[in-house]
Design an enzyme around this catalytic site. Structure first.
Site, short mmCIF file in Angstrom:
data_model
loop_
_atom_site.label_atom_id
_atom_site.label_comp_id
_atom_site.label_asym_id
_atom_site.label_seq_id
_atom_site.Cartn_x
_atom_site.Cartn_y
_atom_site.Cartn_z
N ASP A 33 46.10 35.41 32.91
CA ASP A 33 46.93 34.96 31.15
C ASP A 33 46.86 36.84 30.62
OD1 ASP A 33 47.74 32.81 31.44
OD2 ASP A 33 46.08 31.93 30.55
N LYS A 58 54.27 38.62 45.64
CA LYS A 58 53.12 38.26 45.21
C LYS A 58 53.15 36.60 46.36
CE LYS A 58 51.36 35.67 41.57
NZ LYS A 58 51.01 35.30 39.81
N ASP A 76 56.48 33.25 38.01
CA ASP A 76 56.37 34.66 37.76
C ASP A 76 57.23 35.60 38.60
OD1 ASP A 76 53.86 33.62 37.16
OD2 ASP A 76 52.66 34.48 37.95
N GLU A 137 51.45 41.16 42.38
CA GLU A 137 51.28 41.03 41.79
C GLU A 137 50.13 40.26 42.30
OE1 GLU A 137 51.57 38.01 37.96
OE2 GLU A 137 53.60 38.95 39.37
N GLY A 138 48.96 40.10 41.85
CA GLY A 138 48.16 39.03 42.37
C GLY A 138 47.69 38.01 41.79
N ASN A 200 48.03 45.87 27.77
CA ASN A 200 48.35 45.36 27.23
C ASN A 200 48.21 44.44 25.67
OD1 ASN A 200 50.85 43.18 26.79
ND2 ASN A 200 50.36 41.38 28.15
#
Length: 247
Positions: A33, A58, A76, A137-138, A200
């Site tokens: 998150d 992913k 996602d 993306e992990g 971010n």
């Protein structure tokens, strides 16, 4: 894990060395998150706007909802597709999709269908042959367990094996100095290349956020290459710098 990767390697080596392959970048986070999906979407949007043939991938995606027919929607991937505007088919964006919002090893233990790394690798390799830039993306942080039964596979095992360079997404707020330093140090010990940090949820002029940036750069020796504020529709990073992150 070593035997499994060797099996993958033998298949990859049978392919033509002259075959066109995309450049790749792995997006990980200091934890769950922190905004990996959002940042990944902005990265792909930047590439798409630059007329680059870009794709998303992913390995495994957890915590997904079902449609009216009962099929799991890769949430996602759907967010990235909508935010970035890329034309890639949703079905090509993720190999394993789970309903429970747990790490893939636990979600698959409950739901079945554990990650077969050979299948996932074939799908990733297919993208490398079809696109110019592939952004992975992990799931969660860098040490996320992908499978933990008779096979024990962690996210960093695959990233290291494929020799994919990484960027780290971190929240700009309180605690990030520790999270960034520990994540970078771990990846360094694993021999994984970190090419930049992206902050971010930045607030312009926030004294703590600015100090966190300086401290993270000082402790890790790695540059903060972009600062993203909540609600931003684009990522403020030079196009050529972004392309140079991919290898």
């Amino acid at each position: 894990m070593e035997k499994k990767l060797n099996a993958i390697d033998s298949e990859v080596n049978r392919k033509s060395l002259n075959e066109k392959r995309a450049k790749s970048l792995f997006v990980t986070g200091t934890g769950t998150d922190v905004g990996k999906t959002y940042i990944t979407g902005l990265i792909l949007k930047k590439l798409d706007m630059a007329n680059c043939k870009a794709a998303y991938y992913k390995l495994a995606m957890s915590g997904n909802l079902r449609d009216k027919k009962g099929n799991l929607i890769p949430g996602d991937a759907k967010k990235v597709k909508e935010l970035s505007g890329i034309k890639q088919d949703l079905a090509d964006m993720c190999s394993y999709v789970y309903e429970n919002a747990y790490s893939p090893h636990l979600a698959s233990r409950i739901e079945g269908n554990p990650v077969d790394i050979r299948i996932a690798d074939k799908e990733y390799e297919n993208l490398l042959r079809k696109y110019d830039f592939v952004t992975l993306e992990g799931s969660g942080g860098i040490t996320c367990p992908i499978r933990f039964d008779q096979e024990k596979i962690f996210l960093d095992d695959y990233v290291k094996y494929k020799n994919i360079p990484c960027v780290i997404v971190a929240d700009a707020g309180l605690g990030t100095i520790n999270y960034v330093e520990l994540t970078c140090h771990y990846m360094e010990t694993r021999g994984i290349k970190v090419k930049g940090i992206i902050f971010n949820n930045c607030v312009k002029g926030d004294v703590m956020h600015e100090d966190n940036l300086k401290m993270c750069e000082y402790l890790t020796g790695i540059k903060v290459i972009a600062k993203v504020s909540r609600g931003d529709k684009e990522i403020n990073i030079d196009e050529e710098l972004l392309k140079s992150l991919y290898e």
